[in-house]
Design a protein around this motif. Structure first.
Motif, mmCIF file in Angstrom:
data_model
loop_
_atom_site.group_PDB
_atom_site.id
_atom_site.type_symbol
_atom_site.label_atom_id
_atom_site.label_comp_id
_atom_site.label_asym_id
_atom_site.label_seq_id
_atom_site.Cartn_x
_atom_site.Cartn_y
_atom_site.Cartn_z
ATOM 1 N N UNK A 114 0.829 -1.210 0.000
ATOM 2 C CA UNK A 114 0.000 0.000 0.000
ATOM 3 C C UNK A 114 0.863 1.258 0.000
ATOM 4 N N UNK A 115 1.905 1.269 0.803
ATOM 5 C CA UNK A 115 2.769 2.451 0.854
ATOM 6 C C UNK A 115 3.632 2.554 -0.388
ATOM 7 N N UNK A 116 4.003 1.421 -0.945
ATOM 8 C CA UNK A 116 4.777 1.438 -2.178
ATOM 9 C C UNK A 116 3.988 2.059 -3.309
ATOM 10 N N UNK A 117 2.673 1.791 -3.338
ATOM 11 C CA UNK A 117 1.843 2.361 -4.390
ATOM 12 C C UNK A 117 1.624 3.847 -4.193
ATOM 13 N N UNK A 118 1.931 4.346 -3.010
ATOM 14 C CA UNK A 118 1.787 5.782 -2.750
ATOM 15 C C UNK A 118 3.096 6.518 -3.009
ATOM 16 N N UNK A 119 3.999 5.888 -3.747
ATOM 17 C CA UNK A 119 5.281 6.485 -4.135
ATOM 18 C C UNK A 119 6.190 6.769 -2.944
ATOM 19 N N UNK A 120 6.132 5.944 -1.923
ATOM 20 C CA UNK A 120 7.051 6.089 -0.806
ATOM 21 C C UNK A 120 8.226 5.170 -1.097
ATOM 22 N N UNK A 121 9.391 5.749 -1.181
ATOM 23 C CA UNK A 121 10.574 4.965 -1.540
ATOM 24 C C UNK A 121 11.317 4.503 -0.301
ATOM 25 N N UNK A 122 11.938 3.359 -0.407
ATOM 26 C CA UNK A 122 12.806 2.814 0.639
ATOM 27 C C UNK A 122 12.129 2.728 2.008
ATOM 28 N N UNK A 123 10.921 2.240 2.043
ATOM 29 C CA UNK A 123 10.213 2.076 3.310
ATOM 30 C C UNK A 123 10.611 0.721 3.876
ATOM 31 N N UNK A 124 11.149 0.728 5.092
ATOM 32 C CA UNK A 124 11.614 -0.509 5.699
ATOM 33 C C UNK A 124 10.449 -1.365 6.147
ATOM 34 N N UNK A 125 10.712 -2.647 6.316
ATOM 35 C CA UNK A 125 9.686 -3.559 6.816
ATOM 36 C C UNK A 125 9.249 -3.145 8.214
ATOM 37 N N UNK A 126 10.188 -2.651 9.019
ATOM 38 C CA UNK A 126 9.840 -2.193 10.366
ATOM 39 C C UNK A 126 8.887 -1.012 10.297
ATOM 40 N N UNK A 127 9.133 -0.096 9.388
ATOM 41 C CA UNK A 127 8.272 1.079 9.269
ATOM 42 C C UNK A 127 6.886 0.684 8.782
ATOM 43 N N UNK A 128 6.792 -0.185 7.794
ATOM 44 C CA UNK A 128 5.463 -0.595 7.324
ATOM 45 C C UNK A 128 4.721 -1.354 8.421
ATOM 46 N N UNK A 129 5.443 -2.095 9.257
ATOM 47 C CA UNK A 129 4.812 -2.762 10.396
ATOM 48 C C UNK A 129 4.260 -1.755 11.390
ATOM 49 N N UNK A 130 5.010 -0.700 11.647
ATOM 50 C CA UNK A 130 4.555 0.356 12.556
ATOM 51 C C UNK A 130 3.329 1.068 11.986
ATOM 52 N N UNK A 131 3.340 1.354 10.697
ATOM 53 C CA UNK A 131 2.192 2.008 10.056
ATOM 54 C C UNK A 131 0.940 1.158 10.250
ATOM 55 N N UNK A 132 1.063 -0.146 10.063
ATOM 56 C CA UNK A 132 -0.079 -1.032 10.264
ATOM 57 C C UNK A 132 -0.602 -0.988 11.686
ATOM 58 N N UNK A 133 0.299 -0.866 12.654
ATOM 59 C CA UNK A 133 -0.122 -0.789 14.058
ATOM 60 C C UNK A 133 -0.753 0.561 14.385
ATOM 61 N N UNK A 134 -0.277 1.616 13.743
ATOM 62 C CA UNK A 134 -0.833 2.950 13.972
ATOM 63 C C UNK A 134 -2.202 3.126 13.313
ATOM 64 N N UNK A 135 -2.407 2.456 12.183
ATOM 65 C CA UNK A 135 -3.644 2.645 11.433
ATOM 66 C C UNK A 135 -4.644 1.514 11.634
ATOM 67 N N UNK A 136 -4.559 0.835 12.746
ATOM 68 C CA UNK A 136 -5.542 -0.214 13.025
ATOM 69 C C UNK A 136 -6.908 0.441 13.117
ATOM 70 N N UNK A 137 -7.931 -0.209 12.561
ATOM 71 C CA UNK A 137 -9.282 0.373 12.560
ATOM 72 C C UNK A 137 -9.776 0.637 13.977
ATOM 73 N N UNK A 138 -9.464 -0.267 14.887
ATOM 74 C CA UNK A 138 -9.936 -0.148 16.261
ATOM 75 C C UNK A 138 -8.946 0.659 17.091
ATOM 76 N N UNK A 139 -9.397 1.789 17.626
ATOM 77 C CA UNK A 139 -8.512 2.660 18.415
ATOM 78 C C UNK A 139 -7.859 1.941 19.592
ATOM 79 N N UNK A 140 -8.568 1.107 20.370
ATOM 80 C CA UNK A 140 -7.908 0.440 21.494
ATOM 81 C C UNK A 140 -6.780 -0.503 21.066
ATOM 82 N N UNK A 141 -6.813 -0.962 19.834
ATOM 83 C CA UNK A 141 -5.760 -1.869 19.355
ATOM 84 C C UNK A 141 -4.596 -1.142 18.691
#
Length: 155
Positions: A55-82
């Motif tokens: 998803x981030x690659x398609x948004x033209x974000x270059x050199x995004x690490x696996x750790x960063x994409x993992x963090x993005x997934x945790x930050x953008x969880x649909x459920x706020x408590x999670x």
């Protein structure tokens, strides 16, 4: 060039986009939602979360690490408590190179009530702005022109 992740034209379209990226919230996560909101989410069906690296690659974000994409997934969880907290985010390995705990103190006690209080009633502010706008748009006072003396008599 950066692009918004959820560029919806209205709230329903934005929610659809969030579900399409973050995945469907579980029934337990939907408990605080209104009946209408739960009905709307049901119309979307079960949607799995995306792989953030794609998803981030398609948004033209270059050199995004696996750790960063993992963090993005945790930050953008649909459920706020999670979602991860700010403190958890700062200590995530994706931010290890720029995290400076001594320069990023955590708030150890609740904020004072005046900081947490809901915003005051906006009516007085609205009235002040309206008065200022009307003052600026009011026509300028018209001063009567000075009397023009009659032309001199020419004998």
């Amino acid at each position: 060039r950066r692009k918004p992740l959820f560029p919806g034209r209205d709230s329903l379209e934005t929610i659809k986009m969030q579900v399409n990226k973050c995945g469907s919230p579980s029934l337990a996560e939907q408990t605080p939602f209104s009946h209408r909101a739960r009905q709307f989410l049901a119309t979307l069906g079960e949607v799995p979360p995306v792989q953030w690296s794609e998803a981030l690659g398609s948004a033209s974000v270059e050199n995004v690490s696996a750790a960063m994409t993992g963090l993005v997934g945790k930050l953008l969880h649909f459920s706020a408590p999670r979602r991860v907290s700010a403190a958890q985010s700062l200590s995530h390995r994706a931010l290890a190179a720029i995290h400076a705990p001594s320069d990023e103190p955590l708030c150890s006690r609740p904020l004072p009530a005046h900081v947490r209080a809901p915003p005051p009633d906006n009516l007085p502010l609205r009235d002040m702005l309206l008065a200022e706008i009307q003052e600026c748009q009011a026509p300028a006072p018209v001063n009567p022109p000075a009397a023009i003396p009659p032309p001199p008599d020419n004998p």
